[in-house]
Design a protein around this motif. Structure first.
Motif, PDB file in Angstrom:
ATOM      1  N   VAL A 234       6.541  -4.927  -5.102  1.00 16.57           N
ATOM      2  CA  VAL A 234       5.611  -3.815  -4.885  1.00 16.57           C
ATOM      3  C   VAL A 234       5.825  -3.219  -3.496  1.00 16.57           C
ATOM      4  CG1 VAL A 234       3.178  -3.219  -4.599  1.00 16.57           C
ATOM      5  CG2 VAL A 234       3.886  -4.681  -6.501  1.00 16.57           C
ATOM      6  N   ALA A 235       5.988  -4.092  -2.489  1.00 14.79           N
ATOM      7  CA  ALA A 235       6.185  -3.606  -1.122  1.00 14.79           C
ATOM      8  C   ALA A 235       7.488  -2.832  -0.999  1.00 14.79           C
ATOM      9  CB  ALA A 235       6.177  -4.789  -0.146  1.00 14.79           C
TER      10      ALA A 235
ATOM     11  N   SER B 296       9.077  -1.249  -3.378  1.00 16.73           N
ATOM     12  CA  SER B 296       8.939   0.008  -4.117  1.00 16.73           C
ATOM     13  C   SER B 296       8.161   1.026  -3.292  1.00 16.73           C
ATOM     14  CB  SER B 296       8.228  -0.261  -5.449  1.00 16.73           C
ATOM     15  OG  SER B 296       8.015   0.948  -6.153  1.00 16.73           O
ATOM     16  N   TRP B 297       7.069   0.558  -2.664  1.00 12.67           N
ATOM     17  CA  TRP B 297       6.270   1.456  -1.828  1.00 12.67           C
ATOM     18  C   TRP B 297       7.081   1.960  -0.653  1.00 12.67           C
ATOM     19  CZ3 TRP B 297       4.852   1.511   3.284  1.00 12.67           C
ATOM     20  CH2 TRP B 297       3.859   2.414   3.633  1.00 12.67           C
TER      21      TRP B 297
ATOM     22  N   ARG C 155       9.648   4.595  -1.748  1.00  7.91           N
ATOM     23  CA  ARG C 155       9.025   5.909  -1.957  1.00  7.91           C
ATOM     24  C   ARG C 155       8.649   6.547  -0.627  1.00  7.91           C
ATOM     25  NH1 ARG C 155       6.287   3.098  -6.087  1.00  7.91           N
ATOM     26  NH2 ARG C 155       4.401   3.032  -4.795  1.00  7.91           N
ATOM     27  N   ARG C 156       8.219   5.727   0.349  1.00 11.98           N
ATOM     28  CA  ARG C 156       7.852   6.242   1.668  1.00 11.98           C
ATOM     29  C   ARG C 156       9.057   6.841   2.374  1.00 11.98           C
ATOM     30  NH1 ARG C 156       3.398   7.765   4.770  1.00 11.98           N
ATOM     31  NH2 ARG C 156       3.958   7.559   6.969  1.00 11.98           N
TER      32      ARG C 156
ATOM     33  N   VAL D 151       4.490  -2.419   6.722  1.00  9.28           N
ATOM     34  CA  VAL D 151       4.387  -3.103   5.444  1.00  9.28           C
ATOM     35  C   VAL D 151       5.138  -4.430   5.468  1.00  9.28           C
ATOM     36  CG1 VAL D 151       6.415  -1.995   4.400  1.00  9.28           C
ATOM     37  CG2 VAL D 151       4.558  -2.806   2.948  1.00  9.28           C
TER      38      VAL D 151
END
Length: 202
Positions: free
Chosen positions: A176-177, A179-180, A183-184, A28
């Motif tokens: 957004v990146a 946050s993703w 969570r990952r 990412v």
């Protein structure tokens, strides 16, 4: 301080694009870096070009409007009949001064109307007044200075809004990146944590 931020940003971008080997680099990160690099290119090339095009288009529109007005109207040599009075402000910030003026119409008959006059005018002054085909006072066509000012304002506005939009999108992409990725990592830790903290560990 600014130089340090720029250095940190460039260092992150070089790392994220894969120019430096690092096993901790996430896929990412590379996607975000490519997106940010693309937005940076847009901000430095496309936005200024769009601003320049918008300014030129506004100037051309102003000059076309001036030509149309000039073709449908004409200037008469009028005489100031009453004392000029300030009635407000113009869009550009200057004072608007009006007075009763008189002139001879195209039919040879005298005409009189209130019109905008220079602030230095007085009764008896001769002033140029724009009138239409029916010998009614009409707005003067945009001047060259007015057209340039309008075009410059349009170009600056487009440039500022475009740059702000690019910065906003950059921040959104990073948020957004991140946050993703967070969570990952949390999901991966849920699967790995039992192996690290289970019986026999410690």
């Amino acid at each position: 301080m600014k130089e340090r931020y720029w250095s940190a940003g460039i260092s992150w971008l070089v790392h994220a694009l894969g120019m430096r080997r690092n096993p901790l680099r996430r896929p990412v990160d590379r996607l975000v870096a490519v997106a940010l690099l693309g937005l940076l290119v847009v901000a430095l090339t496309v936005v200024p070009l769009l601003a320049l095009f918008s300014g030129k288009a506004e100037y051309a529109a102003q000059r076309r409007e001036a030509a149309v007005i000039a073709s449908a109207q004409h200037v008469v040599d009028a005489v100031v009949l009453t004392n000029p009075q300030m009635v407000g402000s113009e869009p550009g910030g200057g004072a608007s001064v009006r007075a009763e003026v008189g002139w001879t119409g195209q039919d040879g008959h005298p005409r009189a109307e209130r019109a905008e006059v220079p602030s230095s005018s007085h009764v008896g002054s001769r002033v140029p007044v724009w009138v239409d085909g029916a010998d009614r006072v009409a707005p003067a066509p945009p001047t060259e200075v007015t057209s340039i000012a309008s075009a410059t304002g349009t170009a600056v506005g487009v440039l500022v809004l475009g740059l702000l939009a690019c910065v906003g999108i950059m921040k959104t992409v990073r948020a957004v990146a991140d946050s993703w990725a967070r969570r990952r990592w949390e999901w991966e830790w849920v699967n790995v944590e039992p192996d690290w903290t289970g019986p026999g560990r410690g």
